[in-house]
Design a protein around this motif. Structure first.
Motif, PDB file in Angstrom:
ATOM      1  N   PRO A 124       0.808  -1.225   0.000  1.00 37.65           N
ATOM      2  CA  PRO A 124       0.000   0.000   0.000  1.00 37.65           C
ATOM      3  C   PRO A 124       0.840   1.274   0.000  1.00 37.65           C
ATOM      4  N   TRP A 127       1.866   1.894  -3.554  1.00 34.71           N
ATOM      5  CA  TRP A 127       0.714   2.297  -4.357  1.00 34.71           C
ATOM      6  C   TRP A 127       0.364   3.765  -4.109  1.00 34.71           C
ATOM      7  N   HIS A 128       0.208   4.135  -2.849  1.00 36.67           N
ATOM      8  CA  HIS A 128      -0.188   5.506  -2.519  1.00 36.67           C
ATOM      9  C   HIS A 128       0.922   6.500  -2.849  1.00 36.67           C
ATOM     10  N   LEU A 156      -4.138  -7.119  -6.837  1.00 34.39           N
ATOM     11  CA  LEU A 156      -4.082  -5.710  -6.451  1.00 34.39           C
ATOM     12  C   LEU A 156      -4.929  -5.465  -5.207  1.00 34.39           C
ATOM     13  N   ALA A 159      -3.977  -2.569  -3.160  1.00 33.32           N
ATOM     14  CA  ALA A 159      -4.139  -1.266  -3.798  1.00 33.32           C
ATOM     15  C   ALA A 159      -5.588  -0.784  -3.766  1.00 33.32           C
ATOM     16  N   PRO A 161      -7.897  -0.169  -6.201  1.00 24.29           N
ATOM     17  CA  PRO A 161      -8.203   0.976  -7.060  1.00 24.29           C
ATOM     18  C   PRO A 161      -9.705   1.192  -7.172  1.00 24.29           C
ATOM     19  N   ALA A 199       2.722   2.763 -10.206  1.00 26.01           N
ATOM     20  CA  ALA A 199       2.082   2.024  -9.117  1.00 26.01           C
ATOM     21  C   ALA A 199       1.922   0.551  -9.472  1.00 26.01           C
ATOM     22  N   LEU A 200       1.485   0.275 -10.694  1.00 27.06           N
ATOM     23  CA  LEU A 200       1.319  -1.113 -11.122  1.00 27.06           C
ATOM     24  C   LEU A 200       2.663  -1.834 -11.194  1.00 27.06           C
ATOM     25  N   GLN A 203       3.898  -3.004  -7.920  1.00 34.45           N
ATOM     26  CA  GLN A 203       3.135  -4.133  -7.386  1.00 34.45           C
ATOM     27  C   GLN A 203       3.428  -5.416  -8.164  1.00 34.45           C
TER      28      GLN A 203
END
Length: 219
Positions: A124, A127-128, A156, A159, A161, A199-200, A203
């Motif tokens: 996380p 991602w953030h 994910l 994450a 989304p 971000a992807l 991950q």
């Protein structure tokens, strides 16, 4: 002899306002390349440091500063964890946009390891930070002439989304797409598209293709 030689090859240098202390040469070189793209006097961005930690599988001890505090952060890529003296998850407690990296050093593991405070999932935070931190450009590993797709079966869950991001992730699960097209999707511009791709990637959920026909005109 080998350990002594390795220690002697490590040195302290500065990358803008970020002090790099006793890092191994390959990690040091990786971090220094980011400094070349920053304005004089700027330090490294936390996203860049975390990405390098993952690439080299190097545990690090960071000193960070936001608008309210200076704190230490332990980065443990092997277990994909962060440790710090915060009662709230760091991606919620810290000002990600203004977060500064003051110092990057190796983290002693094994019997010498002394864990800080609370452990948090690294996912996380990545991602953030990618979506809301200071860095708005593609990381070098995924930049250039390329097209992108979400890795089949990628999880994910950390994450979560929502909204336009969730729609974009769904589209990228079904098609290989250049950056320019992603930036034209509803709710997106180039900055947001690059942030989503970072971000992807962090991950382990992004396939980067250099030979796809769409890559030739997709930057």
């Amino acid at each position: 002899m080998r350990a002594a030689a390795l220690r002697s090859s490590r040195r302290d240098v500065d990358a803008g306002t970020t002090h790099l202390a006793s890092l191994n040469p390959s990690l040091l070189q990786d971090l220094q390349r980011f400094a070349l793209s920053h304005r004089p006097g700027d330090g490294l961005d936390l996203l860049e440091v975390l990405a390098a930690s993952l690439r080299h599988n190097s545990a690090l001890l960071l000193h960070l500063q936001d608008d309210e505090r200076v704190l230490q952060l332990q980065v443990l890529p092997a277990s994909r964890q962060l440790r710090c003296e915060l009662d709230t998850a760091p991606w919620l407690a810290l000002g990600l946009l203004t977060l500064r990296v003051l110092r990057v050093g190796p983290l002693e593991m094994g019997s010498a390891f002394v864990p800080l405070g609370t452990a948090y999932d690294l996912g996380p935070m990545l991602w953030h930070l990618a979506l809301h931190g200071a860095r708005g450009e593609l990381l070098p590993e995924i930049g250039g002439v390329a097209t992108y797709r979400v890795t089949p079966g990628a999880s994910l869950d950390v994450a979560e989304p929502v909204g336009a991001l969730a729609t974009a992730v769904q589209r990228l699960q079904g098609q290989t797409t250049p950056l320019r097209e992603i930036a034209s999707w509803p709710g997106f511009d180039r900055d947001r598209a690059e942030r989503l791709l970072n971000a992807l990637y962090l991950q382990s959920a992004l396939i980067v293709t250099r030979s796809h026909p769409g890559a030739l005109s997709g930057i």
